[in-house]
Structure formats: C-alpha cells, structure tokens
Design an enzyme around this catalytic site. Sequence first.
Site, PDB file in Angstrom:
ATOM      1  N   GLY A 243       0.823  -1.201   0.000  1.00 39.36           N
ATOM      2  CA  GLY A 243       0.000   0.000   0.000  1.00 39.36           C
ATOM      3  C   GLY A 243       0.857   1.251   0.000  1.00 39.36           C
ATOM      4  O   GLY A 243       1.992   1.236   0.471  1.00 39.36           O
TER       5      GLY A 243
ATOM      6  N   GLY B 187       1.564   5.332   1.136  1.00 42.91           N
ATOM      7  CA  GLY B 187       1.476   6.036   2.418  1.00 42.91           C
ATOM      8  C   GLY B 187       2.639   5.719   3.340  1.00 42.91           C
ATOM      9  O   GLY B 187       2.743   6.295   4.423  1.00 42.91           O
ATOM     10  N   HIS B 188       3.516   4.796   2.908  1.00 45.50           N
ATOM     11  CA  HIS B 188       4.661   4.404   3.728  1.00 45.50           C
ATOM     12  C   HIS B 188       5.974   4.945   3.163  1.00 45.50           C
ATOM     13  O   HIS B 188       7.034   4.456   3.497  1.00 45.50           O
ATOM     14  CB  HIS B 188       4.750   2.878   3.823  1.00 45.50           C
ATOM     15  CG  HIS B 188       3.527   2.231   4.354  1.00 45.50           C
ATOM     16  ND1 HIS B 188       3.075   2.482   5.616  1.00 45.50           N
ATOM     17  CD2 HIS B 188       2.639   1.367   3.803  1.00 45.50           C
ATOM     18  CE1 HIS B 188       1.965   1.784   5.828  1.00 45.50           C
ATOM     19  NE2 HIS B 188       1.674   1.112   4.731  1.00 45.50           N
TER      20      HIS B 188
ATOM     21  N   ASP C 120      -1.978  -8.562   0.470  1.00 45.58           N
ATOM     22  CA  ASP C 120      -0.746  -8.797  -0.293  1.00 45.58           C
ATOM     23  C   ASP C 120      -0.528 -10.289  -0.509  1.00 45.58           C
ATOM     24  O   ASP C 120      -0.174 -10.720  -1.610  1.00 45.58           O
ATOM     25  CB  ASP C 120       0.454  -8.175   0.433  1.00 45.58           C
ATOM     26  CG  ASP C 120       0.357  -6.662   0.533  1.00 45.58           C
ATOM     27  OD1 ASP C 120       0.156  -6.014  -0.506  1.00 45.58           O
ATOM     28  OD2 ASP C 120       0.477  -6.118   1.646  1.00 45.58           O
TER      29      ASP C 120
ATOM     30  N   HIS D 139      -0.756   0.803  10.328  1.00 41.95           N
ATOM     31  CA  HIS D 139      -2.079   1.296   9.938  1.00 41.95           C
ATOM     32  C   HIS D 139      -2.963   1.422  11.165  1.00 41.95           C
ATOM     33  O   HIS D 139      -4.180   1.320  11.079  1.00 41.95           O
ATOM     34  CB  HIS D 139      -2.729   0.358   8.923  1.00 41.95           C
ATOM     35  CG  HIS D 139      -1.765  -0.166   7.916  1.00 41.95           C
ATOM     36  ND1 HIS D 139      -1.152  -1.384   8.046  1.00 41.95           N
ATOM     37  CD2 HIS D 139      -1.293   0.397   6.777  1.00 41.95           C
ATOM     38  CE1 HIS D 139      -0.332  -1.565   7.016  1.00 41.95           C
ATOM     39  NE2 HIS D 139      -0.401  -0.508   6.238  1.00 41.95           N
TER      40      HIS D 139
END
Lengths: 333, 333
Positions: A54, A56-57, A110, A219
């Site tokens: 994802g 955002g990291h 994933d 998260h």
Amino acid sequence: MNRVINDPEKVVEDMVRGIVAAHPEMALDSANPRVIGVATKKPEGSVGLVTGGGSGHEPAFLGYVGPGLLDAVAVGEIFSSPTAKSFLDAFKAADRGAGVACLYGNYAGDNMNVKMAVKMAAAQGIAVKTVVANDDVASAPKTEREKRRGVAGEIVMWKCGGARAALGGSLDEVIATAQKAIDATRSVGIGLSACTIPAAGKANFHIADGEMEVGIGHHGEHGVQVTKTVSSRDMAKMMLDIILPDFPLAKGDEVSVLVSGLGATPLMEQYIFYADVAEQLEAAGAVVAFRFVGNLFTSLEMNGITLTLTRLDDELKACLAHPCSSIGLKVLA
Amino acid sequence: MNRVINDPEKVVEDMVRGIVAAHPEMALDSANPRVIGVATKKPEGSVGLVTGGGSGHEPAFLGYVGPGLLDAVAVGEIFSSPTAKSFLDAFKAADRGAGVACLYGNYAGDNMNVKMAVKMAAAQGIAVKTVVANDDVASAPKTEREKRRGVAGEIVMWKCGGARAALGGSLDEVIATAQKAIDATRSVGIGLSACTIPAAGKANFHIADGEMEVGIGHHGEHGVQVTKTVSSRDMAKMMLDIILPDFPLAKGDEVSVLVSGLGATPLMEQYIFYADVAEQLEAAGAVVAFRFVGNLFTSLEMNGITLTLTRLDDELKACLAHPCSSIGLKVLA
C-alpha cells in the site's frame, strides 16, 4: 490536518507522477500506472527483485527501486494491497530470464494478490519465488510467527536480497539470502499520534496526547499496550524488552540497527532515540555494525518511532555493505 | 505534542550523541561538544568549509558534513545561533592551511557570532572568508536583499562550494562559487502548522487548521499573507508567482529545483508538490536539470513545504553533479 495535495482521491496517482518526474532513473510501466521500475534494465540473466504494498509508507515501497535493490514495485492505494495484476506486471517488468524474487510483507491482501500473480506468471513462463516478511514482534506471539506483520525489516530483506542478485546469485540463492535476512530481523514500533488517509478525512484510530501505543502497526493495528508517554531512553528499553526475549543476543553478536520515524517525528528525535538504543545494546554486549536512521518506512504523518534489529553473519554484513542507490537508501561504493 | 526525547533542556546534546554514534565518519570536536566535523580529515592544503546555525532544522546543518560538502559545523541550541566560540572552533577544525570558507545564513545572531569568530581566527592566523545566504524571497523586498533570510538555498551553496573545494579551488575560488550559487538561488516556503521548541513546551506562533501562511520563515517569522489552504497545484503557482518576478527565467534556462518538507509533511505530498512545480516551470519554458526532494531543511515537526530554485550555468551544473556524501545529501560518482 492541512495537506499538500490536489484531489484526495488521486494522491497515489499524483505522487507517482512526481516520483517519475523527479527521478529520471525510475520509470512507470508503459502498460500499468501502478508499477514503477528502473528505467535502465539491469544485466540480462540476473534475478529480478519485486515488492509491492500500500502507499502512504514512503519512501517504502517504491523508494527502494534502484541498483543493488529492487527492480520493480507494485503500487497500491493508500494502506491497500496492489492488485494481483500489478504484482504480475511488476514480475514481467523485473524478469530478465533468471526468474523473479518477490519479497513482500505479511498482510492478507498482499498474500492473496501475490499468490494469484505468481500463478499467472507461471502460466506465462516466468518463475517467481517469494519471501514473506514477518519481522513485527508485537503483532503475534513467537509461537505464531507466521501471523506476524512485515514492517521496516523489509528494507533489510530487500537490501540483502538485492545485493545477492547484484552479485550474480541464482533465484534460489537470492531467495535464501532474503529469507535468512528476514529470519534474523525483528522490529517493534511505538505510535505517538495517529494519521489520516486523505480520502477518508479522519483517522481510523486515535492516540491521545500524553499517551503512546507500544507495538502499534503501520495502519493503527493495536499493539501490546497503551501507556503514558515515557522518555526516549525508556522507549528504547521497552522496545528492547519486547524484541530480545524473542530474539536473544549473545555477547559479541554483531547487529544492524535500523531506526525509522513514522512520518512526523523530527530527525533530531530519531537520533536521540538511536543513541539510547545503541547504548543499551552495547551495554548488553552486542556490537552495532550497521546503522540506518531516518524516515525509512513511514505511515503518512503519523508520529512515532520504530526499531529494527538484525543479527548479522558474514554474508549479511557483505550484503548490507554492498553499494546501492535509491530514494530511501544509498550505500556508496 | 508527544516526543521521543529525554530531557527537553538537553535535546541538542542528546541528538549530537546520536549523530556521532550513528555515523562513525563524523566526530565531535574534542574540545567543544557543539562542533561536529569529519572524523578523517580531507587532503592537506584544501580549503575548509564551515557552516553553523540553530538546531531543529535537521538534517541541516550538521547533516551536510562529509566528502564534497562541509568540513565542520557549529551547532546552536534550538533555533538559536551557535556561539562565536563554536564558530571559531569549527574554523580551527576545518582549517588545513588553505583557509576556511564560512557559508551561513542571514540571521542577526549568526551574523554577529560569525563576525566575532572571523576576527578571533585572524588573530590566530586562520584566514576565513564568508558568504551569507539570503535566498528567502518573501522575507524582504528585492531592493533590500541584504535583509533576506537564508533558508534551504544554503544547501545549494554548500554543495557548490564543497564541490569547488574538492576540485582543488583556492579560498577565493570557493567563495566565488558559493556566492554565485546563492546569488542564483531563490526560496519561498508555505507553513501549514506550527512547531514547538521542546524546552518551551508551546508554539510561539500559530497556523489554524484550514489556513496556511505563505512566505513563512523557519521559526514562524511572518510571510506575505495568511490564506485559506489551497491545492498543491495552487501552492506551486503562488510560490512561483513570488519567486519569478524577483528572478525572471528565460525560455531554455536550466534550473535546479529543491523541494523540502518542513518536518511533518509526508514524502508523498512532497512528490505531489514537486510534480506541480516541475510542470509549471516547464510550461514556462525552463528546463529542470537537477531535482532534490525530501526533508532537507526542516523546522522540528512543522508541517509545510519549501521551494528553492537555482538558475544554473556550466560551473554550477558541474558542482551539483560532483559526488558527495552526508546524512542529508548523497550524490553518487
């Protein structure tokens, strides 16, 4: 939370546009705008390295594409797995005839999408083998290691697998080195404030001022406890007290220490924390042989800090010292 | 604001301890714990490079020590100038018989302490020449450029001066290149949230949610206007509308673009902003030849973004391409 964005629904698309514009050595896959790879292919016949996850990291995951590191990354929406199709397209972009090592983190989405993509790749004649990172000690007990999440230890896995591939390792050798690296790695994080997905507009978890969550996921997944905030020195102690029983170090063991801010943590504080960790590790007899400090694996504007330890042998030391170049990590020759 | 610190009064001391522990190639001055330099001296007879400034802007200032960059940095308390004694000790640490170029930012305290230190150094037989960065366009009108603050453009000044020194330039040549670099550089910043000095415990300025301050300084100095927040694209336009009238670009001019987050701005947003800046610059006919994106010059946990443009000639291009290694910036050979 004020932000530097255009459309909250298109932050990933807009970021990818910026990454490619700022780094001519990286390129978007011509057929899939959710796959980023190296613009100039590495030597034919060398093993390809892929990850995905994802968004955002950042700089994870796409910031670890480059010489000595990954070949292609499947890019998901914020905090969401990339599609199976994107993993497949990343495999295709990375394949140079010697097969592809897919080194990724242990999350349900994933896992599912990588499995599907591996099958689709096999049907197209591309051999893909996988290593699943599960370095986050606080996410499941030692007896259920297969349930643990992958976090910043993935960087160590990519670095070691990438070095092995650059040194001419076969697919099995690259997989063995990456597996060894993650098996020798443990991480834990402390959250000091939450973060908000731009399209959602408000946080789906909460950390109060004056409190911290020990063992939190990237998260907002719950950790082992919520406590009053403590000093950096005590955070280091709490984190080592979680890691070391799971992963005992003998006197003289050489380790790599990776400290990452979660997004909003000033670099000043990351170095304060590093000093406390190094002091306590050395007091316990360990020898710190490699150190990485910075915003290396983040969660948007979350405040907090993560610690990743790797127990080293000669092979892993050689792999960590091997030159690499990427947004997130550069090791000079 | 939750923090990863020990004693709020000792954050600089604790950070310096972490920097030196994490980077064996950097060393604390044996006589002054507020001077950090390279552990291994560069070749005798080459010009030494020094800067200094308040802490809280990491990786600036101490994160730009290394090969191809600075030799020694005088470290101030948070947002406060280093002492004249620290600048002097940094000059001594950096001097290798060819004189020292002190390349620093235009703030009252730094100006005063550098001037005193230069005199003290002269009395000890060390030749020091200075360049004062004043790249922050919003801090004073064009007719009063000498009043403008130095901000992230200092990185370009250090990079170019450092390359010239590494290439064997004399003190006058290093000073000329650094002066040319900063003369060709303009910056502007937008603040989206304030920050708090740990020992103070509360912010000395304020930015409301939903508002932004255009042209803000790195310590909350007022900018040109407070407005409602706008999109990244419009922020880029507002910032270029401030820089370009001061610093017109002709069609075909080659530029370096440096985008820095102010501390809490996710890397994702920095790349979104970079894409918007590059697009608008290219639409105006400029050619982006170098790009730097990241938390390069920050203000603790402040949220916001800064833009720095440099108009390039062949010398500055060669200097920006020259290899360097440091915490904040690595350019590979």
